[in-house]
Design a protein around this motif. Structure first.
Motif, PDB file in Angstrom:
ATOM      1  N   ALA B  53      -8.052  35.557   5.172  1.00  0.00           N
ATOM      2  CA  ALA B  53      -9.084  36.572   5.433  1.00  0.00           C
ATOM      3  C   ALA B  53      -8.433  37.930   5.682  1.00  0.00           C
ATOM      4  O   ALA B  53      -8.892  38.955   5.180  1.00  0.00           O
ATOM      5  N   ASN B  54      -7.344  37.926   6.452  1.00  0.00           N
ATOM      6  CA  ASN B  54      -6.674  39.199   6.719  1.00  0.00           C
ATOM      7  C   ASN B  54      -5.930  39.722   5.489  1.00  0.00           C
ATOM      8  O   ASN B  54      -5.753  40.925   5.325  1.00  0.00           O
ATOM      9  N   TRP B  55      -5.453  38.801   4.678  1.00  0.00           N
ATOM     10  CA  TRP B  55      -4.731  39.191   3.466  1.00  0.00           C
ATOM     11  C   TRP B  55      -5.609  40.061   2.576  1.00  0.00           C
ATOM     12  O   TRP B  55      -5.161  41.038   1.978  1.00  0.00           O
ATOM     13  N   LYS B  56      -6.887  39.736   2.525  1.00  0.00           N
ATOM     14  CA  LYS B  56      -7.803  40.498   1.671  1.00  0.00           C
ATOM     15  C   LYS B  56      -7.843  41.975   2.032  1.00  0.00           C
ATOM     16  O   LYS B  56      -8.184  42.812   1.201  1.00  0.00           O
ATOM     17  N   ARG B  59      -6.475  44.583  -0.172  1.00  0.00           N
ATOM     18  CA  ARG B  59      -7.202  45.056  -1.347  1.00  0.00           C
ATOM     19  C   ARG B  59      -8.525  45.696  -0.952  1.00  0.00           C
ATOM     20  O   ARG B  59      -9.470  45.715  -1.742  1.00  0.00           O
ATOM     21  N   THR B  60      -8.594  46.219   0.240  1.00  0.00           N
ATOM     22  CA  THR B  60      -9.853  46.731   0.755  1.00  0.00           C
ATOM     23  C   THR B  60      -9.761  48.217   1.058  1.00  0.00           C
ATOM     24  O   THR B  60      -8.732  48.681   1.537  1.00  0.00           O
ATOM     25  N   ASP B  61     -10.828  48.937   0.788  1.00  0.00           N
ATOM     26  CA  ASP B  61     -10.940  50.337   1.201  1.00  0.00           C
ATOM     27  C   ASP B  61      -9.807  51.191   0.619  1.00  0.00           C
ATOM     28  O   ASP B  61      -9.193  50.796  -0.368  1.00  0.00           O
ATOM     29  N   GLU B  62      -9.516  52.312   1.213  1.00  0.00           N
ATOM     30  CA  GLU B  62      -8.503  53.184   0.623  1.00  0.00           C
ATOM     31  C   GLU B  62      -7.149  52.500   0.534  1.00  0.00           C
ATOM     32  O   GLU B  62      -6.401  52.687  -0.413  1.00  0.00           O
ATOM     33  N   GLN B  63      -6.821  51.681   1.554  1.00  0.00           N
ATOM     34  CA  GLN B  63      -5.499  51.055   1.533  1.00  0.00           C
ATOM     35  C   GLN B  63      -5.346  50.079   0.368  1.00  0.00           C
ATOM     36  O   GLN B  63      -4.229  49.742  -0.015  1.00  0.00           O
ATOM     37  N   GLY B  64      -6.458  49.655  -0.223  1.00  0.00           N
ATOM     38  CA  GLY B  64      -6.382  48.773  -1.378  1.00  0.00           C
ATOM     39  C   GLY B  64      -6.018  49.506  -2.659  1.00  0.00           C
ATOM     40  O   GLY B  64      -5.841  48.887  -3.703  1.00  0.00           O
ATOM     41  N   LEU B  65      -5.923  50.825  -2.577  1.00  0.00           N
ATOM     42  CA  LEU B  65      -5.678  51.629  -3.780  1.00  0.00           C
ATOM     43  C   LEU B  65      -4.299  52.260  -3.816  1.00  0.00           C
ATOM     44  O   LEU B  65      -3.862  52.753  -4.849  1.00  0.00           O
ATOM     45  N   ILE B  66      -3.635  52.276  -2.656  1.00  0.00           N
ATOM     46  CA  ILE B  66      -2.389  53.050  -2.559  1.00  0.00           C
ATOM     47  C   ILE B  66      -1.355  52.607  -3.591  1.00  0.00           C
ATOM     48  O   ILE B  66      -0.701  53.434  -4.226  1.00  0.00           O
ATOM     49  N   VAL B 264      -9.993  32.221 -13.465  1.00  0.00           N
ATOM     50  CA  VAL B 264      -9.397  32.726 -12.238  1.00  0.00           C
ATOM     51  C   VAL B 264      -8.445  31.722 -11.601  1.00  0.00           C
ATOM     52  O   VAL B 264      -8.776  30.549 -11.440  1.00  0.00           O
ATOM     53  N   ILE B 265      -7.264  32.205 -11.273  1.00  0.00           N
ATOM     54  CA  ILE B 265      -6.269  31.361 -10.607  1.00  0.00           C
ATOM     55  C   ILE B 265      -6.361  31.588  -9.102  1.00  0.00           C
ATOM     56  O   ILE B 265      -6.300  30.662  -8.317  1.00  0.00           O
ATOM     57  N   LEU B 266      -6.516  32.854  -8.732  1.00  0.00           N
ATOM     58  CA  LEU B 266      -6.747  33.189  -7.314  1.00  0.00           C
ATOM     59  C   LEU B 266      -7.622  34.438  -7.278  1.00  0.00           C
ATOM     60  O   LEU B 266      -7.334  35.421  -7.961  1.00  0.00           O
ATOM     61  N   GLU B 267      -8.677  34.360  -6.497  1.00  0.00           N
ATOM     62  CA  GLU B 267      -9.603  35.489  -6.436  1.00  0.00           C
ATOM     63  C   GLU B 267      -9.984  35.731  -4.985  1.00  0.00           C
ATOM     64  O   GLU B 267     -10.340  34.797  -4.263  1.00  0.00           O
ATOM     65  N   PHE B 268      -9.880  36.976  -4.544  1.00  0.00           N
ATOM     66  CA  PHE B 268     -10.285  37.320  -3.173  1.00  0.00           C
ATOM     67  C   PHE B 268     -11.809  37.356  -3.111  1.00  0.00           C
ATOM     68  O   PHE B 268     -12.463  37.939  -3.968  1.00  0.00           O
ATOM     69  N   GLN B 269     -12.341  36.728  -2.074  1.00  0.00           N
ATOM     70  CA  GLN B 269     -13.783  36.537  -1.966  1.00  0.00           C
ATOM     71  C   GLN B 269     -14.405  37.639  -1.085  1.00  0.00           C
ATOM     72  O   GLN B 269     -14.034  37.800   0.070  1.00  0.00           O
ATOM     73  N   PHE B 270     -15.329  38.374  -1.674  1.00  0.00           N
ATOM     74  CA  PHE B 270     -16.028  39.422  -0.922  1.00  0.00           C
ATOM     75  C   PHE B 270     -17.532  39.257  -1.094  1.00  0.00           C
ATOM     76  O   PHE B 270     -17.988  38.468  -1.924  1.00  0.00           O
ATOM     77  N   SER B 271     -18.288  40.029  -0.314  1.00  0.00           N
ATOM     78  CA  SER B 271     -19.739  40.085  -0.526  1.00  0.00           C
ATOM     79  C   SER B 271     -20.192  41.485  -0.139  1.00  0.00           C
ATOM     80  O   SER B 271     -19.476  42.200   0.559  1.00  0.00           O
TER      81      SER B 271
END
Lengths: 1045, 520
Positions: B53-56, B59-66, B264-271
Motif C-alpha cells: 500500500a505504501n509502495w503505491k 506512483r502517486t501525485d507529483e512525486q509519482g512524476l519526478i 498485466v504482471i503487476l498493477e498498482f490498485q487505485f480507485s
C-alpha cells in the motif's frame, strides 16, 4: 487611611511589604511609662478579635489578645513597632511611641499565602530553603487577566510567559529558560495538590479570582517533591479558603469590563504603492529576457495596457485611487468582561469558600466569542479532634466560537487593489469569480485564497468542561504525627463541532463542493492518590524536625473520537445531523486512546535549629510507564540548606538588615515528558482500497530510553534592609541536563524517520534578581518600585558519540530552527549569511561565485561563500555555507513595576521586557519577499533600483524564470525581538477605611486599566513576544471593581 | 485505633508495591508492537500488504512524476519551468539539480522505508527450513521481490547504494556498497522471489511471473562494470514467465472497467475515492483546460509533465508515431474539445505565456479518469480524484525487453519477430506489411527498439531506466528534451542523481566525499 498595595518579591523567606495602617483617632500623645504597651484589636467593623498574635518587631517578646481583643505587652523600649498577625487577616505593623493604649483595626485578608501544600504536607513558606517566586492574589488581581499565566507575566523572576494571541489559545510558560531539547519544556501546574497538565486548557481554566497565591518553584530542592515531573519547574496554585473564626463571613465581588483592539500592525503598502512595486518587478523581468527593449514602453503599452500584470478589477481600484483594507472589514472592537462572586466563612470546626465566576470575550475578529463559567467549593472540617477532612473542588465550562483561521489569515493578506464589495454582497459572493481572492488574476495559486467573508460562514464551536476535585483526610493520632491521604480527580472533556457550507471555496476546493460536518470529542481522566505520614517534633526547644514519607500514584487515560461526513440536504442543518451525510465513501472516522501512569515513593526531612539553620533533604524514587521495563525507575535526591544570618547574635542588633538569608541547594530532577509508547516500534492501521492493513508508522521504538536527569545547583540570597523597605533576592543556578530525551531525525536508509533517544548534555546557567523598594513611605504618599531581571544561557555540551550536530529535517529539507549544534545554544537559526545587495562597488565579492542554481545580478541579495566540503570557501554557495546566524534566546528578560499612591488613589504601571533574542518573523518575511503579487512591506518603497542603489532592500523581479535569493533565504530579515512593553497601567481608587466601616464594607476598589499600551521594539513582525502566529497583539481598556463585605 | 490506621496504610503500601510493575505497564492501544507483528504469520502478511500500500505512493501525485521528468519522452510544462526554477533543474540540468533539491530527497526517502520493511520480513523468514510452496516461502518471496524491485530502481538512479541485509547490518553499516555487491544483492533477491512467490496472487501483489520479469530486467540492466549483465540469463527469465500472460487490446490497459487484464504482471490498485486515488491527472492535465472548464473536466490539470515534441510527433514531423498506431491516441491527448467546446488560452493569457507555452499542446492521456468528470453521476467532479490502476509490469514491456535480449544475443531475426507481435497489437491485431519490422543490423535494432519502447510504454515510468541502462541518457535527453536542449548544460554525470544532502547529514556512513561524481 492609606493602604499601600503590596508587591511580593521572590524569596524563600517571603517578606511582605507590610501595610501601614495609620489608625484614625488612635494616635495619642506619647507617654513613656515603663515601656508597657496596651491596646485592643478589632476588625474594621469594630468587632473585637481574640487570639491575634502581637509581637514586638525584631524580638521574641509577644502575646495574644484576649476574648475582648485586648493585649498588654512589656516592651522595655519606648518606640518601636508591633507586628500583628492573625490567620485570615492581613498582617500589619503598627509603630508606637510611648504607652498610650492602641486601637488597632485589622483588615480581612483576601488571600492567605503563608502556607504551601507540597504533596500533601503543609509547609510554612518561611521554612522553604529552595528558590521560589511567589505572587499573591492581590498582585494577580491588579491587572484584568483571565488566566494564571497572563497574571504571572512580568511578576516573577525567571518566569517567561508568552501569552496566546487568540481568545481560544493557551499561553506558554518557561521557567529558567529551556533546559531540555524536545522533551516537554512546560512546567507542571499543581492546583491544590493536583498535578494538572495544560491539555484542553487545563490550568488556564482556573478562575484567577479563586487563586489565593501562586508559587513558582524553580530549583531542584524546591521541586524535589514533584521530582518526576518537576524538571521544568512547578507552578503551585493555592485556591482561596474560608477563615477559621466565628462571626460573619466575607462576600466579595470582583468585576471588570473593557474594550480591545489590534495594536502595532506592521505597515504594508497601499494599492498604489503595491501596483508600482508589481510594475517594477514585471518590467525588471521583461528586461532580463529582453535586454534591448524599451522599459517604459513595455510598462505603458503592455503592463498598463493589457491584463498581464493587472486584472480589470485592479485597474479599476488603481484608476479610482482606492485602496481596500480587508482586515478592517472582518474585525471589530472586542469586548471582554469578568465577574466573580465569592462567599467564605468558617468556625472553630471548619471553613468553606464558595465562588462563581463568569468571563466573556467578544473577540476582535468577527465571530470570535468565548464564555467561561467557573465554580469552586473549598471546605475543611474537623470531624474529630484528630480527624480532619476537606475538599477543593472546582469546575470550569468554556464555550468558544472560533472562526476559521482563514477569516483573519486571508483578510490580512488580501489584495488592497481588490474591492471587497462584491465579495461580501449576498448576490455575488458565491459566484465562482468571488469565491477566491487573488492578486493579478484568478489562477491555480488562488485556489486556496478563500474569500474571507465566506470563511466567516464556517462554524467552529468548541466546548470544554473540566472538574477538578482534591479530597483529603488528615489524621493526627499523636501530637506531631500527621497522616494524610488525598485522592484527586481531574476530569475534562472537549467537544469540537465544525460545519463548512457547500457553496464556499473551502468546500468547492477540498470537499468536491459538498458541505462537511465534523464532530470531535476528547475525554481525559486523571487521578492521583497521595499518601503521606509526617512527623513533627521539637527537641530541646531549639531543634525542630519534620520527617515525611509517602507515596504518590497517578494515571491519565484519554480517548478521542472523530466523525465526519460530507454532503447534506441543506446547509441549514449545520453540523447537527451527521446521519444525513450522503457521501458515505468520503466519511471519516477516527479515534485515539492513550494512557500513562506514574508511581513514586518519597521521603523528606526538614531540620531547623533555632530558626537560624535549616536543612531539607528529599529523595524520590519514580517510575514512569513511558519507559520499557528495566528502564522505568529513577532515583532523584536533593538537599538544600538555609541560614538566617540576621538571627545571629552579631546581627541581631543591627538595624540595617531586617532579613538576611542564604540558601543553597543541589538536586536531581527527572523529565519523562515525551510522547507515549516511544519505546515501542509500532504498526498502525493502513486502510487501502477497503483492506485493513498494517504499516510501520516511521518511528523506531527505543526500549533503552529512560529518565532525562537534570542536576541543578542553586545559591540564593534574600536580603531585607531598613525595616524591609528595601528587599533584594538573588539566585544563581547551574544546571547540567544529562541523557536528554531527544526526538531525533533518522536517515531513511535506516527504514525510519525518527526515534526518541537519550542524548548528550545541555548546560544551563543563569541568575535572577528581584528588588522591591518602598521609596516613599508617608502617611498620604507612598511609592514602591520593584523589578526583576533574569539571565540564562544554555549550551549544548555533548551529543551522542562524537557527533557535533543534529539536524532537524522536515519534508526532506533541513530547517532553519531546531538543529542542535555542539557548543552552541539549543535555540539557533541556521541559514545562509547575506552579503548584502550586489552593487557595482562590491562586484568582486559576488560576481564570480557559483550560487548553486541561484542568480545574482545588480540589486539582488547575495549569499556569502563561507565554507565548502573541505571546510573552507570553495567558490560555491551551497549547503556548506549555512551557518548559525543568530540565537533565539534573550540575553536577559523580566519585568518591573511602579506603584504610586496618594491617599485613596494609586497608579500602578507594569512593564515587561526582553533583550537580545532574535526571531524569524514569517509574516514580515512574506511582506519583504513580495514582488507585488502579495501584501508587501513599506520597506520595499526603498528597494534597489538603478536610481536608488544606496539601500539594503533588494530589487524585485517577476514574470520570468529567475531564481533570486529571497530575503527569507538568507539571514537578511531575521528580526531583533527585544522589547519593552507597558503591559498594564492601572489607576485605582480604594474607598477609605472610615467609609468602609460606615458602609459595612471590608474593601472597595475601583480601577481603570490600559493593557499593552505600548511596545518599543525593532521587531518588524506582529509581536516580538508572541511572534506572528495567531492574531496580532491587542490593546485593551478596562474598568473594574473589587468589593468585599 | 491509631495502630489500625497505620497498619492499614502499611498494608496498602505493600499491596501497591506488589502491583507496581503492572501499574506501570502501558502499551499502545491503537497500534501493534513490532514483536507482535513478527510473531504471527497472519500479521506478517498484513504488514506485507501494508508495504504494498505504501509502495503505491511512489506512483502517486507529483512525486509519482519526478522520475519521468528529465527524459527524452517527457519534460515539465512551461509554466512549471518558469515558476519553479529549483524543480526546473530536473529538466534543465543546471545547478539547481543538486543534493538539496527536495524532490530528489523525497524520491530517496519514500523508497528506503519500504526496502527496510521488506528486509525485516526477509530476515524473519529466510531460513533453510522454509520449504518452497509454504506460506512462509511465498511471503519470503514477495518481500524479496519488493526489496529487489525498489533496490533495482535505487541502484539505477543513484548507483552505489547501502545494502539492507539486516543479518549483516553490523558488517555493512549504512555505507554505499560497491556496484557489484549491490547488483548481486538485487539479483539474489529477485531470484529468491522468482523461486518462492506464488504463481497467482491477489491483484497488486507479486507473483513468480513478476519476479522472473524483474530478474530478467536486472540481468539486462546491471552495469557492465559489475560483470553481472547477462542477456541470455535475462532471456531465460523472460521465457519462464511470458507464457502466463497475453497481450490485450491496447485500449483495455487504460480502461477502468477492465482492471488487471491478462497482460498485466503487476498493477498498482487505485480507485477514484480518496485516499485510494493517485491524483496523477490533477498534476498532468492541461492548465488551459482547467481554466476553461474547471476541475470537473476529467482532463484538466496543472501541466506538471507534458510529452516532448519527439514523443508526441509523428515520424514525418521528426517524432515517433507512425500512421495507424492505435497506441498514439491512447497515450497522448491532442484534442481538448470538451462536449463540443474547444478551449482557448484566453483565460490564462494574463500569465504572459511567452513563446514556450504548451498548455494546449499534447498532454499525457493514460491516467485520465472519466469517473471524476462532472458529466457522470459519481458526484466527484474533480480530476484530483483520478484513480485508475497503474500497470507496473506488463507483457508488452517484457516482450520488448525479451526482443532486446535476443538482439544482443545475435538472434536479431527472432527479436524482430517478437517486436512485430507487440506491433501487431498496436495496429489492432493485424500489422500492415509496411509497418512490419524486417531484418536489420544489431545496432539499428538497438536504436529502433528505443523508439518502440516510447510508443509502447509512454509515460509508464520506464524511460529513465531504459536510457540509463543503454547508456543513451545524456545523448537523447539533450537532443529531445526542450529544456535540456535550451540550457545545454547536461553532462555525463547527470545520468545519476545526487545523494540527498539530508541523508549525508543524518547518516554518518555517507559523507560528502561519497557523493556521486559531479555533485560534490
Amino acid at each position: 487611611m492609606l493602604h499601600v498595595m503590596h508587591v511580593r518579591i521572590t524569596s524563600g523567606m517571603q517578606v511582605l511589604f507590610l501595610v501601614i495602617m495609620v489608625i484614625l483617632g488612635g494616635i495619642a500623645p506619647v507617654f513613656a511609662q515603663g515601656g508597657r504597651i496596651t491596646g485592643t484589636v478589632t476588625d474594621l467593623k469594630g468587632e473585637p478579635l481574640p487570639g491575634v498574635t502581637v509581637k514586638l518587631a525584631g524580638t521574641q517578646t509577644g502575646t495574644v489578645t484576649d476574648s475582648r481583643g485586648a493585649f498588654a505587652l512589656s516592651a522595655g523600649v519606648e518606640t518601636g513597632t508591633l507586628e500583628l498577625s492573625f490567620l485570615g487577616f492581613e498582617t500589619q505593623t503598627v509603630p508606637f511611641t510611648g504607652a498610650a493604649p492602641l486601637n488597632i483595626k485589622m483588615k480581612q485578608a483576601t488571600a492567605n499565602v503563608d502556607e504551601v501544600v507540597v504533596v500533601g504536607a503543609r509547609m510554612k513558606k518561611t521554612d522553604l530553603t529552595g528558590a521560589v517566586a511567589s505572587v499573591d492574589s492581590k498582585t494577580l488581581l491588579e491587572r484584568p487577566v483571565t488566566n494564571i499565566n497572563q497574571a504571572l507575566q512580568g511578576n516573577a523572576a525567571g518566569v517567561f510567559i508568552s501569552s496566546g494571541t487568540r481568545p481560544s489559545d493557551d499561553a506558554t510558560i518557561r521557567i529558567r529558560g529551556t533546559n531540555t531539547i524536545n522533551a516537554g519544556a512546560s512546567p507542571i501546574f499543581v492546583v491544590d495538590g493536583v498535578v494538572m497538565e495544560n491539555n484542553q486548557g487545563g490550568f488556564n481554566a482556573v478562575n484567577v479570582n479563586d487563586v489565593a497565591s501562586v508559587q513558582v518553584l524553580k530549583d531542584a530542592s524546591a521541586t524535589a517533591l514533584y521530582g518526576s515531573r518537576g524538571a521544568n519547574g512547578v507552578v503551585v496554585i493555592t485556591t482561596k479558603k474560608g477563615r477559621r473564626r466565628g462571626g460573619d463571613g466575607l462576600v466579595t465581588y470582583d468585576s471588570w469590563a473593557g474594550f480591545s483592539s489590534f495594536t502595532r500592525m506592521p505597515k504594508t503598502m497601499n494599492a498604489e504603492q503595491l501596483a508600482a512595486l508589481r510594475i517594477d518587478a514585471y518590467a525588471n523581468g521583461y528586461m532580463k529576457d529582453h535586454p534591448d527593449a524599451n522599459r517604459q514602453e513595455y510598462i505603458d503599452n503592455v503592463l498598463l495596457g493589457s491584463n498581464i500584470a493587472f486584472s480589470d478589477q485592479e485597474f479599476e481600484a488603481l484608476n479610482n485611487k482606492r485602496s481596500y483594507n480587508w482586515l478592517d472589514q472582518v474585525t471589530r472592537t472586542g469586548f471582554q468582561q469578568n465577574h466573580a462572586l465569592s462567599f467564605s466563612g468558617g468556625s472553630d470546626r471548619g471553613t468553606f469558600y464558595l465562588s462563581l465566576g463568569y468571563a466573556g470575550v467578544k473577540g476582535v475578529v468577527q465571530e470570535t466569542k468565548q464564555d467561561k463559567y467557573t465554580g469552586r467549593f473549598n471546605a475543611e472540617y474537623n470531624v474529630k479532634k484528630w480527624l480532619k477532612v476537606g475538599t477543593n473542588t472546582g469546575f470550569t465550562r468554556t464555550n468558544d466560537d472560533i472562526p476559521s483561521d482563514d477569516v483573519y489569515g486571508k483578510a490580512l493578506n488580501a489584495n488592497p487593489l481588490l474591492d471587497y464589495a462584491p465579495y461580501r454582497d449576498p448576490a455575488t459572493r458565491y459566484a465562482p469569480d468571488y469565491l477566491t481572492i487573488y492578486y493579478r488574476s484568478h489562477g491555480e495559486q488562488n485556489n486556496n485564497d478563500f474569500n474571507p467573508f465566506n470563511s466567516l460562514l464556517i462554524q467552529r464551536d468548541r466546548n470544554r468542561n473540566r472538574v477538578t476535585t482534591a479530597n483529603y483526610i488528615d489524621i493526627t493520632p499523636l501530637k506531631g504525627l500527621d497522616i494524610r491521604s488525598s485522592y484527586s480527580l481531574d476530569y475534562g472533556t472537549q467537544e469540537w463541532f465544525e460545519f463548512t457550507p457547500h457553496n464556499i471555496q473551502e468546500a468547492v476546493r477540498h470537499y468536491n463542493g459538498d458541505a462537511r460536518a465534523k464532530h470531535e470529542r476528547w475525554s481525559d481522566t486523571y487521578w492521583q492518590w497521595d499518601n503521606t505520614i509526617t512527623y513533627n517534633t521539637t527537641i530541646a526547644y531549639d531543634h525542630k524536625l519534620t520527617a515525611l514519607v509517602g507515596s504518590s500514584s497517578s494515571k491519565r487515560k484519554s480517548s478521542y473520537t472523530k466523525a465526519q461526513g460530507d454532503r447534506f440536504a441543506s446547509d441549514d442543518l449545520s453540523y447537527y445531523d451527521l446521519g444525513g451525510a450522503a457521501a458515505i465513501d468520503k466519511s471519516v472516522l477516527g479515534s485515539d486512546f492513550y494512557a500513562y501512569s506514574l508511581l513514586s515513593f518519597l521521603g523528606r526531612v526538614n531540620y531547623s535549629y533555632k530558626d537560624k539553620y535549616m536543612l531539607t533533604a528529599t529523595a524520590r524514587y519514580d517510575g514512569s510507564s513511558r519507559f520499557a521495563e528495566g528502564h522505568r525507575w529513577g532515583l532523584f535526591p536533593s538537599v538544600s540548606a538555609a541560614w538566617n544570618i540576621n538571627r545571629e547574635d552579631f546581627l541581631k542588633t543591627s538595624s540595617l538588615f531586617s532579613q538576611l538569608k542564604l540558601r543553597a541547594g543541589y538536586g536531581v530532577v527527572g523529565n519523562q515528558d515525551i510522547s507515549n509508547y516511544a519505546y515501542q516500534t509500532l504498526y498502525g492501521s493502513r486502510v487501502d482500497n477497503g483492506n485493513a492493513l498494517l504499516a510501520n508508522d516511521g518511528r523506531r521504538g527505543n526500549p533503552d530510553i529512560t529518565w532525562e536527569k537534570q542536576q541543578q545547583a542553586n545559591i540564593g540570597l534574600d536580603m531585607g534592609f531598613f525595616r524591609s523597605r528595601l528587599n533584594i533576592t538573588a539566585d544563581f543556578f547551574y544546571i547540567n541536563n544529562d541523557n536528554l530525551l531527544l526526538n531525533r531525525s533518522l536517515a531513511t536508509t535506516t527504514g525510519y524517520t525518527q526515534e526518541w533517544e537519550n542524548i548528550g548534555r545541555v548546560n544551563n546557567k543563569g541568575m535572577e534578581f528581584s528588588v522591591t523598594g518602598d521609596i516613599i513611605q508617608q502617611k498620604n504618599l507612598n511609592w514602591t518600585v520593584s523589578g526583576n531581571i533574569s539571565f540564562d544561557k544554555n549550551t549544548v555540551k555533548q551529543l551522542y558519540g562524537d557527533a557535533t550536530v543534529l539536524y532537524n529535517t522536515y519534508e526532506n529539507v533541513i530547517q532553519r530552527e531546531g538543529n542542535i549544534f555542539l557548543g552552541q545554544s539549543l535555540h539557533t537559526i541556521y541559514t545562509l549569511q547575506s552579503g548584502g545587495i550586489a552593487q557595482e562597488s562590491n562586484r568582486a565579492e559576488w560576481e564570480n561565485l557559483n550560487y548553486n542554481g541561484k542568480t545574482v545580478s545588480l540589486g539582488d541579495l547575495f549569499a556569502r561563500d563561507i565554507s565548502g566540503p573541505a571546510g573552507k570557501p570553495d567558490g560555491i554557495v551551497d549547503q556548506y555555507d549555512r551557518t548559525i546566524v543568530a540565537k533565539t534566546d534573550p540575553k536577559f528578560y523580566g519585568g518591573f513595576s511602579t506603584n504610586l499612591s496618594y491617599k485613596a488613589f494609586s497608579l500602578n504601571a507594569m512593564f515587561t521586557y526582553s533583550y537580545g533574542a532574535k526571531k524569524i518573523s514569517s509574516y514580515y518575511e512574506g511582506l519583504i519577499n513580495s514582488i507585488g503579487e502579495s501584501m508587501a512591506s513599506v520597506d520595499l518603497l526603498d528597494r534597489w533600483t538603478p536610481e536608488n542603489t544606496n539601500t539594503d532592500i533588494p530589487r524585485v523581479i517577476a514574470n520570468t524564470s529567475y531564481n533570486r535569493y529571497n530575503p527569507s533565504d538568507l539571514d537578511h530579515s531575521i528580526q531583533d525581538a527585544s522589547f519593552l512593553r507597558l503591559s498594564a497601567l492601572t489607576l485605582s481608587y480604594n474607598l477609605p477605611e472610615h467609609l468602609l466601616g460606615a458602609w459595612k464594607l471590608n474593601n472597595l476598589r475601583l480601577y481603570v486599566t490600559g493593557s499593552n499600551l505600548f511596545c518599543i521594539t525593532p521587531y518588524k513582525g506582529m509581536d516580538p513576544e508572541t511572534g506572528d502566529y495567531g492574531y496580532p497583539p491587542v490593546k485593551m481598556f478596562v474598568f473594574g471593581l473589587n468589593v468585599g463585605f | 485505633m491509631q495502630r489500625n490506621i497505620i497498619s492499614a496504610l502499611v498494608a496498602a503500601l505493600v499491596l501497591c508495591s506488589a502491583s507496581c510493575k503492572k501499574f506501570l505497564d502501558e502499551k499502545s492501544m491503537t497500534k501493534i508492537d513490532e514483536s507482535q507483528v513478527y510473531s504471527d504469520l497472519d500479521l506478517v502478511e498484513t504488514s506485507l500488504k501494508g508495504i504494498y500500500a505504501n509502495w503505491k505512493a511512489i506512483r502517486t501525485d507529483e512525486q509519482g512524476l519526478i522520475m519521468m521528468m528529465g527524459t527524452d519522452e517527457i519534460q515539465q510544462g512551461a509554466f512549471q519551468m518558469k515558476s519553479d526554477p529549483n524543480k526546473g533543474g530536473l529538466d534543465r540540468f543546471d545547478a539547481n539539480l543538486n543534493s538539496t533539491l527536495n524532490h530528489i530527497a523525497n524520491q530517496w526517502n519514500i523508497r528506503w522505508p519500504l526496502v527496510n520493511e521488506a528486509a525485516k520480513i526477509v530476515r524473519g523468514l529466510d531460513r533453510e527450513e522454509v520449504a518452497p510452496g509454504t506460506r512462509e516461502a511465498e511471503l519470503l518471496g514477495e518481500a524479496s521481490f519488493v526489496r529487489g524491485f525498489i533496490d533495482f530502481q535505487l541502484a539505477m538512479y543513484w548507483g552505489e547504494i547501502p545494502i539492507r541485509d539486516l543479518d549483516r547490518e553490523a558488517e555493512l553499516g549504512f555505507r554505499r556498497q560497491p556496484l557489484k555487491d549491490v547488483w548481486a544483492f538485487i539479483i539474489a533477491d529477485l531470484q529468491r522471489a522468482a523461486e518462492n512467490c506464488p504463481a497467482t496472487n491477489d491483484p497488486g501483489r507479486a507473483t513468480s511471473g513478476a519476479a522472473w520479469a524483474m530478474l530478467g530486467k536486472a540481468y539486462m540492466s546491471a552495469p557492465e562494470s559489475t560483470g553481472l549483465r547477462d542477456f541470455s540469463k535475462a532471456a531465460e527469465c523472460f521465457e519462464k514467465m511470458m507464457g502466463g500472460y497475453s497481450l490485450v487490446p491496447y485500449k483495455d490497459l487504460w480502461d477502468y472497467n477492465k482492471p488487471n487484464t491478462p497482460e498485466v504482471i503487476l498493477e498498482f490498485q487505485f480507485s477514484p475515492v480518496y485516499p485510494n486515488n493517485n491524483k496523477l491527472q490533477f498534476q498532468i492535465g492541461s492548465r488551459a483546460v482547467q481554466a476553461y472548464f474547471g476541475d470537473g473536466c476529467y482532463y484538466s490539470g496543472y501541466d506538471k509533465i507534458v510529452p516532448t515534441r519527439y514523443a508526441y510527433s509523428s515520424v514525418d514531423s521528426g517524432g515517433v508515431w507512425e500512421e495507424g498506431d492505435l497506441r498514439r491516441e491512447e497515450s497522448i491527448r491532442y484534442d481538448f474539445t470538451y462536449y463540443g467546446e474547444t478551449p482557448t488560452l484566453d483565460p490564462i493569457s494574463w500569465e504572459d505565456l511567452g513563446d514556450d507555452h504548451d498548455e494546449l499542446l499534447p498532454h499525457v492521456k493514460k491516467y485520465e479518469d472519466f469517473r471524476t468528470d462532472k458529466h457522470t453521476d459519481n458526484k466527484i467532479n474533480n480530476m484530483w480524484n483520478s484513480g485508475k490502476n497503474i500497470p507496473v509490469l506488463r507483457l508488452g514491456d517484457i516482450k520488448l525487453c525479451y526482443a532486446e535480449c535476443l538482439n544482443e544475443m545475435d538472434r536479431t531475426a527472432e527479436a524482430v519477430a517478437v517486436v512485430n507481435e507487440v506491433r501487431a497489437r498496436a495496429w489492432g491485431g493485424v500489422l500492415p506489411a509496411d509497418k512490419q519490422w524486417t531484418m536489420m543490423s544489431r545496432e539499428a535494432f538497438r536504436t529502433a527498439i528505443m523508439d518502440e519502447r516510447i510508443r509502447e510504454l509512454f509515460a509508464e515510468n520506464w524511460r529513465r531506466i531504459d536510457l540509463i541502462r543503454t547508456g543513451k541518457y545524456v545523448e537523447l535527453v539533450k537532443a529531445r528534451n526542450k529544456w535540456a536542449a535550451q540550457s545545454g548544460t547536461i553532462q555525463e554525470f547527470h545520468t545519476r542523481l545526487p545523494v540527498p544532502d539530508t541523508e549525508m547529514k543524518l547518516n554518518g556512513d555517507i559523507t560528502p566525499a561519497d557523493q556521486n561524481q559531479g555533485y560534490q
